[in-house]
Design an enzyme around this catalytic site. Structure first.
Site, PDB file in Angstrom:
ATOM      1  N   LEU A   1       0.834  -1.206   0.000  1.00 12.90           N
ATOM      2  CA  LEU A   1       0.000   0.000   0.000  1.00 12.90           C
ATOM      3  C   LEU A   1       0.866   1.252   0.000  1.00 12.90           C
ATOM      4  O   LEU A   1       1.726   1.423   0.871  1.00 12.90           O
ATOM      5  CB  LEU A   1      -0.921   0.008   1.221  1.00 12.90           C
ATOM      6  N   ALA A   2       0.633   2.088  -0.989  1.00 11.42           N
ATOM      7  CA  ALA A   2       1.475   3.279  -1.110  1.00 11.42           C
ATOM      8  C   ALA A   2       0.691   4.482  -1.611  1.00 11.42           C
ATOM      9  O   ALA A   2       1.259   5.443  -2.110  1.00 11.42           O
ATOM     10  CB  ALA A   2       2.630   2.979  -2.063  1.00 11.42           C
TER      11      ALA A   2
ATOM     12  N   ARG B   1       1.642  14.007   6.703  1.00 14.72           N
ATOM     13  CA  ARG B   1       2.534  14.380   7.803  1.00 14.72           C
ATOM     14  C   ARG B   1       3.964  14.620   7.345  1.00 14.72           C
ATOM     15  O   ARG B   1       4.773  15.179   8.074  1.00 14.72           O
ATOM     16  CB  ARG B   1       2.466  13.300   8.906  1.00 14.72           C
TER      17      ARG B   1
ATOM     18  N   TYR C   1      40.854  18.961 -10.545  1.00 17.48           N
ATOM     19  CA  TYR C   1      39.567  18.528 -11.082  1.00 17.48           C
ATOM     20  C   TYR C   1      39.841  17.728 -12.352  1.00 17.48           C
ATOM     21  O   TYR C   1      40.432  18.244 -13.300  1.00 17.48           O
ATOM     22  CB  TYR C   1      38.651  19.716 -11.398  1.00 17.48           C
TER      23      TYR C   1
ATOM     24  N   ASP D   1       5.295   2.411   3.643  1.00 12.14           N
ATOM     25  CA  ASP D   1       5.990   3.296   4.590  1.00 12.14           C
ATOM     26  C   ASP D   1       6.627   2.515   5.738  1.00 12.14           C
ATOM     27  O   ASP D   1       6.961   3.082   6.771  1.00 12.14           O
ATOM     28  CB  ASP D   1       5.040   4.384   5.117  1.00 12.14           C
TER      29      ASP D   1
ATOM     30  N   ASN E   1      51.411  11.292 -13.727  1.00 11.83           N
ATOM     31  CA  ASN E   1      51.433  12.087 -12.502  1.00 11.83           C
ATOM     32  C   ASN E   1      50.755  13.425 -12.759  1.00 11.83           C
ATOM     33  O   ASN E   1      51.159  14.173 -13.638  1.00 11.83           O
ATOM     34  CB  ASN E   1      52.891  12.299 -12.071  1.00 11.83           C
TER      35      ASN E   1
HETATM   36  C1  UD1 Z   1      -1.422   2.032   9.966  1.00 12.27           C
HETATM   37  C2  UD1 Z   1      -2.335   1.042  10.723  1.00 12.27           C
HETATM   38  C3  UD1 Z   1      -1.886   0.969  12.180  1.00 12.27           C
HETATM   39  C4  UD1 Z   1      -0.433   0.559  12.238  1.00 12.27           C
HETATM   40  C5  UD1 Z   1       0.445   1.481  11.390  1.00 12.27           C
HETATM   41  C6  UD1 Z   1       1.836   0.893  11.275  1.00 12.27           C
HETATM   42  C7  UD1 Z   1      -4.517   1.037   9.651  1.00 12.27           C
HETATM   43  C8  UD1 Z   1      -5.939   1.519   9.737  1.00 12.27           C
HETATM   44  N1  UD1 Z   1      -3.718   1.446  10.621  1.00 12.27           N
HETATM   45  O1  UD1 Z   1      -1.624   3.310  10.511  1.00 12.27           O
HETATM   46  O2  UD1 Z   1      -2.671   0.040  12.901  1.00 12.27           O
HETATM   47  O3  UD1 Z   1      -0.001   0.556  13.592  1.00 12.27           O
HETATM   48  O4  UD1 Z   1      -0.075   1.613  10.053  1.00 12.27           O
HETATM   49  O5  UD1 Z   1       2.729   1.755  10.619  1.00 12.27           O
HETATM   50  O6  UD1 Z   1      -4.213   0.300   8.754  1.00 12.27           O
HETATM   51  N2  UD1 Z   1      -2.611   3.858   2.342  1.00 12.27           N
HETATM   52  C9  UD1 Z   1      -3.184   3.687   1.089  1.00 12.27           C
HETATM   53  N3  UD1 Z   1      -4.452   4.140   0.892  1.00 12.27           N
HETATM   54  C10 UD1 Z   1      -5.200   4.719   1.865  1.00 12.27           C
HETATM   55  C11 UD1 Z   1      -4.588   4.881   3.146  1.00 12.27           C
HETATM   56  C12 UD1 Z   1      -3.301   4.432   3.339  1.00 12.27           C
HETATM   57  O7  UD1 Z   1      -2.560   3.153   0.168  1.00 12.27           O
HETATM   58  O8  UD1 Z   1      -6.364   5.080   1.594  1.00 12.27           O
HETATM   59  C13 UD1 Z   1      -1.230   3.370   2.543  1.00 12.27           C
HETATM   60  C14 UD1 Z   1      -0.251   4.469   2.907  1.00 12.27           C
HETATM   61  O9  UD1 Z   1       0.390   4.969   1.734  1.00 12.27           O
HETATM   62  C15 UD1 Z   1       0.758   3.761   3.812  1.00 12.27           C
HETATM   63  C16 UD1 Z   1      -0.065   2.648   4.433  1.00 12.27           C
HETATM   64  O10 UD1 Z   1      -1.220   2.486   3.636  1.00 12.27           O
HETATM   65  O11 UD1 Z   1       1.836   3.192   3.091  1.00 12.27           O
HETATM   66  C17 UD1 Z   1      -0.454   2.964   5.871  1.00 12.27           C
HETATM   67  O12 UD1 Z   1      -1.207   4.174   5.901  1.00 12.27           O
HETATM   68  P1  UD1 Z   1      -0.952   5.269   7.037  1.00 12.27           P
HETATM   69  O13 UD1 Z   1      -1.898   6.382   6.788  1.00 12.27           O
HETATM   70  O14 UD1 Z   1       0.470   5.573   7.165  1.00 12.27           O
HETATM   71  O15 UD1 Z   1      -1.485   4.456   8.305  1.00 12.27           O
HETATM   72  P2  UD1 Z   1      -1.021   4.659   9.823  1.00 12.27           P
HETATM   73  O16 UD1 Z   1      -1.781   5.810  10.387  1.00 12.27           O
HETATM   74  O17 UD1 Z   1       0.441   4.690   9.912  1.00 12.27           O
HETATM   75 MG    MG Z   2       1.942   4.871   8.493  1.00 12.19          MG
END
Ligand code: UD1
Ligand code: MG
Length: 450
Positions: free
Chosen positions: A11-12, A18, A351, A104, A362
């Site tokens: 998931l990205a 933040r 350089y 992440d 040299n």
């Molecule tokens: C999430 C978890 C949390 C965990 C933490 C660990 C959930 C609801 N919560 O929280 O329990 O402790 O990660 O780091 O899963 N993303 C998408 N699409 C979206 C939302 C997020 O692709 O609609 C991806 C983000 O790019 C990221 C990952 O999912 O790579 C996690 O999302 P993020 O918003 O960072 O979740 P956390 O608040 O860290």
């Molecule tokens: Mg996160």
């Protein structure tokens, strides 16, 4: 389970608000490689297929970074469960096990993912296996709720947790191995009735339990599972990765005189008996052979250094530099796209760009290859055994023949034949007694004024 097929989704698509950045969060680099590249590298040895990366619309740089793996576009970011669903079509329907990773969370080790899959394939076949951790500060991580029998009951997001639940030390890393077929039904049942109004992937645990399916958690060290949501966490991940890379370099036979001051790239290769002094930085693409000494305060990028060469102190090797066996690149010398053959020396203040330097040549202090005229870049070729006097400017394109001699202070604009001497500077003029006469005159004028 022998022959079980695993697929993976990363998931990205999150906005990474933040981070306060124009760059997608997963493109921020750790040890010179975007976070998403680290996740893919950890996953690679498991042979999961397909691997689908979920991105938001317009994240073309992420798609390019993960190619040839597929990307699926999550049109709007409605939460982590919603994100997994966006990958459904691209994943196909053949996988027994689906690994879910977060882009992440880049420090995860292959062995940990392997353990997660093994737990998923154990006799009780849990529908969901979650990777937990116990960070010293649970911060905003979700908490794993485990029942009296040690079975995973639910994951509670920090925002939704009671004070009692927030006191749970076992946190959610976000990484899971799930039943590749059952998961879709569980995801479809996830609701967004929570404080963020999002579909939380974490809800699948409670939903599975309600259907009588088993869920389990395994644990891994928190350092491996750091989730990056801010610049401060990015810096913490970089520090953790550097600790790992330094340990690896030493384990493979390099001496780091002051390890904590040496900065590696994810792909730095050091041979055996390499000695690295304090405050050395390796950018991406550096390959160092055995017995090389890299003295303090050097910065290397895209460079190859061959056996027994000595680099620095204070040297800068830029992309395309190849430093031959036993060659010396010394204080305040910069090389770029330069092949310095075996035994050649450029020891001070030079350089060397777009240059070829022959064996045992040299290069005197202050020599500059003038490779750029504001429009194009041009080559300088210095033959084997040539001697370039100090403070010479070699205006490219130009060739200095083998064994030729360039007098100090020369500005060389034409080729120099092998074994010739080239002098290109104002000729020295000497006026006998001039200084004494000058001094007498000045003294006289001084007395007349007083
Ligand atoms: C999430 C978890 C949390 C965990 C933490 C660990 C959930 C609801 N919560 O929280 O329990 O402790 O990660 O780091 O899963 N993303 C998408 N699409 C979206 C939302 C997020 O692709 O609609 C991806 C983000 O790019 C990221 C990952 O999912 O790579 C996690 O999302 P993020 O918003 O960072 O979740 P956390 O608040 O860290
Ligand atoms: Mg996160």
């Amino acid at each position: 389970m022998a022959g079980a097929k695993a697929a993976a989704v990363i998931l990205a698509a999150g906005k990474g608000t933040r981070m306060k950045s124009a760059l997608p969060k997963v493109m921020h680099a750790i040890a010179g490689q975007p976070m998403i590249g680290h996740v893919l590298a950890s996953l690679a040895p498991l042979g999961a297929s397909p691997i689908v990366v979920v991105v938001a619309p317009g994240m073309n740089d992420v798609a390019a970074a993960v190619a040839p793996h597929a990307t699926a576009v999550q049109e709007q970011q409605h939460g982590t469960a919603h994100a997994v669903m966006a990958a459904r079509e691209a994943l196909g329907n053949g996988a027994d096990d689906l690994l879910i990773l977060y882009g992440d969370t880049p420090l995860i080790a292959t062995a940990t993912l392997q353990r997660l899959l093994e737990r998923r394939r154990a006799a009780d076949k849990p529908a969901v296996v979650v990777l937990g951790m116990r960070p010293t500060d649970g911060a905003e991580y979700g908490r794993l709720v485990v029942d009296g029998g040690g079975r995973l009951e639910a994951i509670v997001e920090h925002r939704e947790a009671t004070a009692e639940q927030r006191a749970i030390g076992l946190c959610n890393s976000g990484v899971m191995a799930v039943d590749g077929r059952q998961i879709w039904e569980l995801l479809a049942a996830v609701s967004n009735k929570n404080t963020k109004g999002e579909y939380y992937l974490t809800d699948v645990v409670a939903l599975a339990r309600r259907q009588g399916l088993a869920c389990a958690a395994i644990e891994a060290p928190a350092e491996e599972l750091l989730g990056i949501n801010s610049r401060a966490e990015l810096a913490a991940a970089e520090a953790a990765m550097q600790v790992r890379l330094r340990a690896q370099a030493m384990a493979e036979g390099a001496t780091l005189i002051d390890p904590s001051t040496v900065w590696f790239s994810h792909d730095t290769r050091l041979g055996r008996d390499v000695v690295v002094g304090p405050n050395v930085v390796f950018g991406p693409g550096v390959n160092v052979a055995d017995d090389v000494e890299i003295r303090a305060f050097c910065h290397l990028d895209g460079a190859r250094v061959e056996k027994g060469a000595v680099i620095g102190p204070f040297a800068r090797l830029r992309p395309g530099s190849v430093i031959g066996a036993g060659a010396h690149i010394g204080n305040f010398v910069e090389t770029k796209n330069a092949r310095i053959a075996a035994g050649a020396k450029a020891n001070h203040l030079s350089y060397l760009g777009d240059a070829t330097v022959g064996e045992r040549a040299n290069i005197g202090a202050g020599t500059i290859t003038c490779n750029y005229d504001g429009f194009g870049k041009y080559e300088t070729v210095i033959g084997p055994g040539a001697f370039i006097g100090s403070n010479s400017a070699l205006c490219a394109p130009v060739t200095i023949g083998a064994g030729a001699f360039v007098a100090a202070g020369s500005v060389i604009t034409r080729n120099v034949a092998p074994d010739a001497l080239a002098i290109a500077r104002g000729e020295q003029v000497e006026k006998p007694g001039w200084a004494a006469i000058f001094r007498q005159l000045k003294e006289k004028m001084k007395k007349a004024r007083s």
